[in-house]
Enzyme design. Structure first.
Site, PDB file in Angstrom:
ATOM      1  N   LEU A 258       0.760  -1.946   0.186  1.00 43.29           N
ATOM      2  CA  LEU A 258      -0.064   0.272  -0.223  1.00 43.29           C
ATOM      3  C   LEU A 258       0.788   1.078  -0.302  1.00 43.29           C
ATOM      4  O   LEU A 258       0.688   1.776   1.282  1.00 43.29           O
ATOM      5  CB  LEU A 258      -0.674  -0.302   0.715  1.00 43.29           C
ATOM      6  CG  LEU A 258      -1.769  -1.268   1.834  1.00 43.29           C
ATOM      7  CD1 LEU A 258      -2.769  -1.279   2.830  1.00 43.29           C
ATOM      8  CD2 LEU A 258      -2.682  -0.870   0.605  1.00 43.29           C
TER       9      LEU A 258
ATOM     10  N   GLU B 106       1.689   4.020  -2.874  1.00 45.98           N
ATOM     11  CA  GLU B 106       0.869   5.008  -3.835  1.00 45.98           C
ATOM     12  C   GLU B 106       2.463   5.823  -5.201  1.00 45.98           C
ATOM     13  O   GLU B 106       2.390   5.234  -5.903  1.00 45.98           O
ATOM     14  CB  GLU B 106       0.040   5.931  -4.659  1.00 45.98           C
ATOM     15  CG  GLU B 106      -1.452   5.495  -4.326  1.00 45.98           C
ATOM     16  CD  GLU B 106      -1.543   4.380  -2.723  1.00 45.98           C
ATOM     17  OE1 GLU B 106      -0.581   4.910  -1.993  1.00 45.98           O
ATOM     18  OE2 GLU B 106      -2.922   3.846  -2.746  1.00 45.98           O
TER      19      GLU B 106
ATOM     20  N   GLN C  94      -5.948   2.477  -6.619  1.00 41.19           N
ATOM     21  CA  GLN C  94      -7.173   2.055  -6.777  1.00 41.19           C
ATOM     22  C   GLN C  94      -8.305   2.588  -6.001  1.00 41.19           C
ATOM     23  O   GLN C  94      -9.316   1.957  -7.484  1.00 41.19           O
ATOM     24  CB  GLN C  94      -7.393   1.057  -5.039  1.00 41.19           C
ATOM     25  CG  GLN C  94      -8.216  -0.111  -4.848  1.00 41.19           C
ATOM     26  CD  GLN C  94      -8.028  -0.985  -3.243  1.00 41.19           C
ATOM     27  OE1 GLN C  94      -8.209  -0.660  -2.430  1.00 41.19           O
ATOM     28  NE2 GLN C  94      -7.450  -1.995  -3.628  1.00 41.19           N
ATOM     29  N   PHE C  95      -8.260   3.790  -5.887  1.00 41.50           N
ATOM     30  CA  PHE C  95      -9.224   5.067  -6.094  1.00 41.50           C
ATOM     31  C   PHE C  95      -8.774   6.385  -6.272  1.00 41.50           C
ATOM     32  O   PHE C  95      -7.274   6.274  -6.033  1.00 41.50           O
ATOM     33  CB  PHE C  95     -10.149   4.892  -4.316  1.00 41.50           C
ATOM     34  CG  PHE C  95     -11.232   3.814  -4.382  1.00 41.50           C
ATOM     35  CD1 PHE C  95     -12.530   4.444  -4.711  1.00 41.50           C
ATOM     36  CD2 PHE C  95     -10.701   2.952  -3.608  1.00 41.50           C
ATOM     37  CE1 PHE C  95     -13.554   3.218  -4.237  1.00 41.50           C
ATOM     38  CE2 PHE C  95     -11.752   1.816  -3.488  1.00 41.50           C
ATOM     39  CZ  PHE C  95     -12.656   2.119  -4.134  1.00 41.50           C
TER      40      PHE C  95
ATOM     41  N   ASP D  64      -8.698   8.902  -5.188  1.00 45.25           N
ATOM     42  CA  ASP D  64      -8.659   9.836  -4.409  1.00 45.25           C
ATOM     43  C   ASP D  64      -7.039   9.370  -3.948  1.00 45.25           C
ATOM     44  O   ASP D  64      -6.629  10.243  -3.043  1.00 45.25           O
ATOM     45  CB  ASP D  64      -9.414   9.812  -3.683  1.00 45.25           C
ATOM     46  CG  ASP D  64     -11.021   9.941  -3.472  1.00 45.25           C
ATOM     47  OD1 ASP D  64     -11.008   8.295  -5.150  1.00 45.25           O
ATOM     48  OD2 ASP D  64     -11.665  10.089  -3.582  1.00 45.25           O
ATOM     49  N   PHE D  65      -6.377   8.271  -3.914  1.00 41.27           N
ATOM     50  CA  PHE D  65      -4.752   7.686  -3.942  1.00 41.27           C
ATOM     51  C   PHE D  65      -4.211   8.179  -4.714  1.00 41.27           C
ATOM     52  O   PHE D  65      -3.053   8.469  -3.727  1.00 41.27           O
ATOM     53  CB  PHE D  65      -5.613   6.318  -2.739  1.00 41.27           C
ATOM     54  CG  PHE D  65      -6.208   5.491  -2.484  1.00 41.27           C
ATOM     55  CD1 PHE D  65      -7.142   6.460  -1.390  1.00 41.27           C
ATOM     56  CD2 PHE D  65      -6.707   4.767  -2.715  1.00 41.27           C
ATOM     57  CE1 PHE D  65      -8.133   6.194  -0.719  1.00 41.27           C
ATOM     58  CE2 PHE D  65      -7.821   3.818  -1.447  1.00 41.27           C
ATOM     59  CZ  PHE D  65      -8.058   4.822  -0.836  1.00 41.27           C
TER      60      PHE D  65
ATOM     61  N   HIS E 210     -13.486   8.456  -0.936  1.00 42.44           N
ATOM     62  CA  HIS E 210     -13.300   7.447  -2.228  1.00 42.44           C
ATOM     63  C   HIS E 210     -14.419   8.065  -3.593  1.00 42.44           C
ATOM     64  O   HIS E 210     -15.070   6.845  -3.941  1.00 42.44           O
ATOM     65  CB  HIS E 210     -14.077   6.176  -1.814  1.00 42.44           C
ATOM     66  CG  HIS E 210     -13.236   5.732  -1.101  1.00 42.44           C
ATOM     67  ND1 HIS E 210     -13.576   5.968   0.474  1.00 42.44           N
ATOM     68  CD2 HIS E 210     -12.608   4.426  -1.043  1.00 42.44           C
ATOM     69  CE1 HIS E 210     -12.701   5.100   1.117  1.00 42.44           C
ATOM     70  NE2 HIS E 210     -12.201   4.464   0.170  1.00 42.44           N
TER      71      HIS E 210
END
Lengths: 324, 79
Positions: free
Chosen positions: A58, A60, A82-83, A85-86, A127
């Site tokens: 995890l 990014e 994954q989203f 937002d990240f 999200h």
């Protein structure tokens, strides 16, 4: 032509490109064994193996940096956030390294960052974001945001083959709700080209991604009132198809810009500025923006519904502009 | 409704409802094909179309519900 979902179109593009070119590989959180949070890469781990479908920690920033390194060495990585937002966690790698390599020393960085984005899914503030605005003034990046399966597949294939870093914004709400015909064989949708998804004569609605469907709903409702909307799907946000935008403005002389991000700055502001600078003489009224307000996306479903731009908002703006 | 088990999820209920709408469509369509009077034929075809409309509406709800289920799973697995 087969009818597939928006998600299936993305999956087909990835699959075909990985089969075509051994340098294409995928990396991100849970993309391998689990098949991705949204199941976009389901079956890829089994088909292409652990070295082409990499489950990452995890981090990014870490896996985006790894992708940049691989791209510089001639590979064509596809990173999955994954989203979307990240993506902020990888901001430095994207804007300071990937986007600038070519300017600094001619280093080609052919990579795609897939970013599932957007609201309507009750995902709350962490999200549901539309972060395209954050990257909009970063020279060296390209950004696309398809609204239908045909473009979802064709733009992703074109993005993978492009020699610049491309952020590919795929809308979560559209994944399994939108179906469309997609050719069986290989095809590309060129980056940097908008398309008119609905011809009209009174007002141009310039928009992209899920908002295209909101605009179509508004256009249908306004037909009975004799207000004809032309809907321009930008498809590529960076670089913008200026000529595609101007051609529609020349035709209708009135403009609404519809986007899901907070109102201030970004794509809507830039399109408005371009039209104002280059097409002022063609305008018969003010350029109106229909957008989300300047807050994070609320978690409460009624608040989220209030927050996101709706067909009623477009209809209201169109009536105002038609009467101007 | 008594035949519907409490254990059936909303998705199962919608799938069953869609199946029944399709059955009704077939029933009215068959009735139209054997009807002698034009007015009867017209009425049965109209009813068949209504059932098809119901099936479409329910299918839209089913797609929406299934899509949101997938997103909910992604949301909860990402925490």
């Amino acid at each position: 032509m087969a009818e597939v979902t928006y998600l299936e179109a993305i999956k087909q593009a990835l699959d075909e490109e990985m089969t075509r070119d051994n340098n294409v590989f995928i990396l991100g959180e849970d993309v391998g064994y689990y098949g991705g949070a949204f199941r976009v890469t389901e079956g890829f781990y089994e088909k292409y193996g652990q070295w082409r479908v990499l489950d990452t920690p995890l981090s990014e920033s870490g896996f985006t940096g790894a992708a940049i390194g691989a791209a510089l060495m001639g590979m064509r990585p596809v990173v999955e956030m994954q989203f979307a937002d990240f993506i902020s966690c990888a901001f430095d790698q994207i804007v300071s390294v990937a986007a600038k390599n070519n300017y600094r020393w001619g280093g080609k960085t052919p990579m795609v960052i897939r970013a599932p984005f957007g609201g309507f899914v009750h995902g709350g503030a962490f999200h549901s974001a539309c972060p395209e605005t954050w990257f909009f003034n970063v020279p060296g990046l390209k950004m696309v945001a398809p609204s239908d399966p045909y473009d979802a597949k064709g733009l992703l294939k074109a993005a993978i083959r492009d020699d610049d870093p491309v952020i590919y914004f795929e809308h979560k709400f559209l994944y399994r709700r939108i179906k469309g015909e997609v050719p069986e064989g290989d095809y590309l949708v060129p980056l940097g080209k908008a398309k008119v998804v609905r011809e009209g004569k009174d007002i141009s609605v310039i928009t992209y991604s899920a908002m295209v469907h909101t605009a179509l709903e508004a256009a249908q409702a306004l037909e009975g009132e004799g207000i004809s909307l032309e809907i321009v799907d930008l498809r590529t946000l960076l670089p913008l198809d200026k000529e595609g935008i101007y051609a529609s403005v020349r035709k209708t002389n009135r403009v609404i810009i519809l986007y899901e991000t907070p109102r201030t700055g970004g794509v809507g502001a830039e399109v408005a500025a371009l039209i104002s600078e280059e097409m002022f003489g063609h305008l018969d009224g003010p350029i109106l923006r229909v957008s989300a307000p300047d807050t994070p996306v609320p978690y409460s479903p009624p608040f989220e519904e209030f927050y996101l731009p709706k067909a009623e908002d477009v209809i209201k703006a169109a009536r105002k502009l038609a009467a101007y | 409704m008594s035949k519907i088990s409490d254990a059936l999820s909303l998705i199962d209920i919608l799938k069953e409802a869609i199946r029944r709408e399709h059955d009704s469509y077939d029933y009215y369509h068959k009735a139209a094909s054997v009807a002698v009077k034009p007015a009867s034929k017209k009425m049965f075809l109209h009813l068949a179309e209504m059932e098809r409309g119901h099936a479409s509406e329910l299918t839209r709800h089913l797609i929406d519900l299934e899509a949101q289920n997938h997103i909910d799973k992604a949301l909860t697995s990402s925490f």
